[in-house]
Scaffold this motif. Structure first.
Motif, PDB file in Angstrom:
ATOM      1  N   GLN A 205       0.846  -1.190   0.000  1.00 31.70           N
ATOM      2  CA  GLN A 205       0.000   0.000   0.000  1.00 31.70           C
ATOM      3  C   GLN A 205       0.882   1.240   0.000  1.00 31.70           C
ATOM      4  OE1 GLN A 205      -2.044   0.990   3.673  1.00 31.70           O
ATOM      5  NE2 GLN A 205      -3.945   1.374   2.575  1.00 31.70           N
ATOM      6  N   GLU A 209      -2.747   5.814  -0.866  1.00 34.32           N
ATOM      7  CA  GLU A 209      -3.826   4.869  -0.546  1.00 34.32           C
ATOM      8  C   GLU A 209      -4.069   4.821   0.960  1.00 34.32           C
ATOM      9  OE1 GLU A 209      -3.042   1.741  -4.267  1.00 34.32           O
ATOM     10  OE2 GLU A 209      -2.033   1.474  -2.329  1.00 34.32           O
ATOM     11  N   GLU A 213      -7.625   5.812   2.663  1.00 34.29           N
ATOM     12  CA  GLU A 213      -8.289   4.876   3.552  1.00 34.29           C
ATOM     13  C   GLU A 213      -8.602   5.515   4.896  1.00 34.29           C
ATOM     14  OE1 GLU A 213      -7.339   0.322   4.285  1.00 34.29           O
ATOM     15  OE2 GLU A 213      -5.960   1.589   5.436  1.00 34.29           O
ATOM     16  N   HIS A 217     -12.479   6.875   6.981  1.00 35.21           N
ATOM     17  CA  HIS A 217     -12.818   6.160   8.211  1.00 35.21           C
ATOM     18  C   HIS A 217     -13.319   7.176   9.239  1.00 35.21           C
ATOM     19  CE1 HIS A 217     -12.376   3.724  11.855  1.00 35.21           C
ATOM     20  NE2 HIS A 217     -12.273   2.661  11.075  1.00 35.21           N
ATOM     21  N   PHE A 336      -5.315   0.789  11.552  1.00 36.85           N
ATOM     22  CA  PHE A 336      -4.708   0.833  10.228  1.00 36.85           C
ATOM     23  C   PHE A 336      -3.415   0.032  10.100  1.00 36.85           C
ATOM     24  CE2 PHE A 336      -7.032   4.857  10.828  1.00 36.85           C
ATOM     25  CZ  PHE A 336      -7.946   4.739   9.795  1.00 36.85           C
ATOM     26  N   ARG A 401      -8.778  -5.959   5.237  1.00 38.87           N
ATOM     27  CA  ARG A 401      -8.513  -5.683   3.844  1.00 38.87           C
ATOM     28  C   ARG A 401      -8.559  -6.968   3.029  1.00 38.87           C
ATOM     29  NH1 ARG A 401      -4.180  -2.596   6.633  1.00 38.87           N
ATOM     30  NH2 ARG A 401      -4.781  -0.405   6.592  1.00 38.87           N
ATOM     31  N   THR A 405      -6.980  -5.817  -2.664  1.00 39.57           N
ATOM     32  CA  THR A 405      -6.466  -4.478  -2.387  1.00 39.57           C
ATOM     33  C   THR A 405      -4.944  -4.433  -2.505  1.00 39.57           C
ATOM     34  OG1 THR A 405      -8.246  -4.373  -0.782  1.00 39.57           O
ATOM     35  CG2 THR A 405      -6.719  -2.561  -0.777  1.00 39.57           C
TER      36      THR A 405
END
Length: 406
Positions: A205, A209, A213, A217, A336, A401, A405
């Motif tokens: 990632q 990104e 994300e 949230h 995260f 995830r 992704t």
């Protein structure tokens, strides 16, 4: 102990981060003690002084995510070391001159603020957090945050003594030696190359990104809003309590006692909240902390001024001073993962510093306009109530995830 410390690299990184934060946050805590020296020596008004501290907080926040991204990509040691170099330049300019007008704002405000973006809190704490599991992370970050408390306790005592004996210019010269020590220690903040959180499967990632994300949230947005309050309150206290105590007839060492006690009792507070973060919901701990802050501020400003009230405020507010950091950082990592922890927590910290700008500037502004800090204290109380409520809806569950992704 062996169960808590995963390896020697984690231990070295944690100890190095402790030293770096002790130096940077300790020196940062002393600037409020310079206000009368700058008034006399540089003809600086309280609005100008508050503005400089506000600019410092703003640049601290603006550069925290930038240095966080650099740390995520190239390692925390490089990021924090660069910060200490800039810190030294800012302090050197502040005492050597030119140090009036716009130059005062550049040295104390811009340069020191940029430096703090790398050396203070967000990057060192996040780099340490990467080396520990989700179960142990709040304890590890609590230990690092407690190191700042040691600096908070010692630095005001040292600064008050040297200001009275050798003056403010020589005191700032002494600061350069501490900055050199912190810079050397920062070289041992070793990056973590492997993702700690096994539930996070996105290794490739990119940071764009990760940002997308995070900002979709709801819990992250609420965390950003809540941390604004922390910045407003602690900067209002750290910057303007010396002036506030003087105006209430308790000058001299009373403000130094408050600032030192804040540092001393914050050691217990951050370590305690680090432990509680392994047992209880982090968002509920944050709500409780902000509620208690509102109660303590009310008692402090509505009670008759006395040295005993100063001691009470230093001890009780100190328990809550940086205790918001371990659970806030822990929630970001828990949701995260840790790959972009320095960046994502740096953005949360930017909100903290926007609040810090408001606390520093409005404290000085209200005093110059109304002759009192009362309105700033009222805002601090209202914000505490807001923060108490805003953390409760946060969803702390880790993001799941999918393979697509990656």
């Amino acid at each position: 102990m062996t169960k808590f410390i995963p390896n020697k690299i984690a231990l070295i990184t944690m100890l190095a981060a402790c030293v770096a934060i002790l130096v940077s946050m300790g020196l940062r805590q002393t600037f409020g003690l310079f206000f009368s020296a700058f008034e006399e020596g540089l003809n600086c008004t309280r609005t100008e002084f508050g503005l400089a501290i506000g600019i410092q907080m703003l640049f601290w926040g603006m550069f925290a995510p930038i240095f966080g991204l650099l740390a995520d990509k190239f390692g925390g040691s490089k990021s924090v070391f660069i910060g200490f170099v800039i810190f030294g330049i800012g302090i050197y300019m502040l005492y050597s001159g030119p140090n009036t007008g716009i130059y005062f704002q550049i040295s104390l405000g811009v340069l020191v603020g940029i430096a703090l973006g790398a050396t203070a809190m967000s990057v060192p704490v996040s780099e340490v957090g990467k080396h520990f599991s989700n179960e142990q992370r709040t304890i590890a970050t609590g230990i690092v945050t407690a190191a700042a408390s040691v600096g908070y306790f010692l630095a005001p005592l040292f600064t008050k003594y040297t200001l009275g004996t050798v003056g403010w210019e020589q005191t700032l010269k002494y600061f350069l030696y501490f900055i050199l020590f912190g810079g050397i220690a920062s070289l041992f903040i070793i990056p973590k190359k492997i993702e700690v959180n096994s539930t996070t499967r996105i290794i490739n990632q990119n940071f764009r990104e990760a940002l997308a994300e995070a900002f979709t949230h709801k819990g992250y947005i609420l965390l950003v809003l809540g941390f604004f309050v922390c910045g407003f309150q602690i900067t209002l206290v750290g910057t303007h309590v010396p002036g506030y105590m003087q105006d209430r007839g308790l000058g001299g060492w009373s403000a130094t006692i408050i600032l030192s006690l804040i540092g001393l009792f914050n050691i217990a507070g951050t370590l305690g909240i680090g432990y509680l973060g392994t047992k209880y919901s982090k968002k509920k701990l944050l709500s409780a902390l902000y509620f208690l802050r509102a109660v303590i501020i009310c008692i402090f400003i509505f009670s008759p001024p006395s040295i005993y009230m100063a001691i009470f405020f230093g001890c009780t507010f100190g328990m809550l001073w940086l205790s918001t950091i371990p659970p806030t950082n822990g929630i970001v990592a828990q949701i995260f993962g840790t790959k972009y922890l320095s960046l994502l927590f740096g953005i949360v910290f930017l909100s903290h510093q926007l609040g810090a700008f408001a606390g520093a500037y409005l404290g000085g502004y209200y005093f110059d306009v109304y002759g009192s800090y009362d309105y700033a204290w009222y805002i601090a109380i209202a914000l505490s109530i807001f923060a108490t409520l805003v953390h409760l809806p946060i969803d702390e569950k880790p993001i799941v995830r999918t393979e697509q992704t990656i």
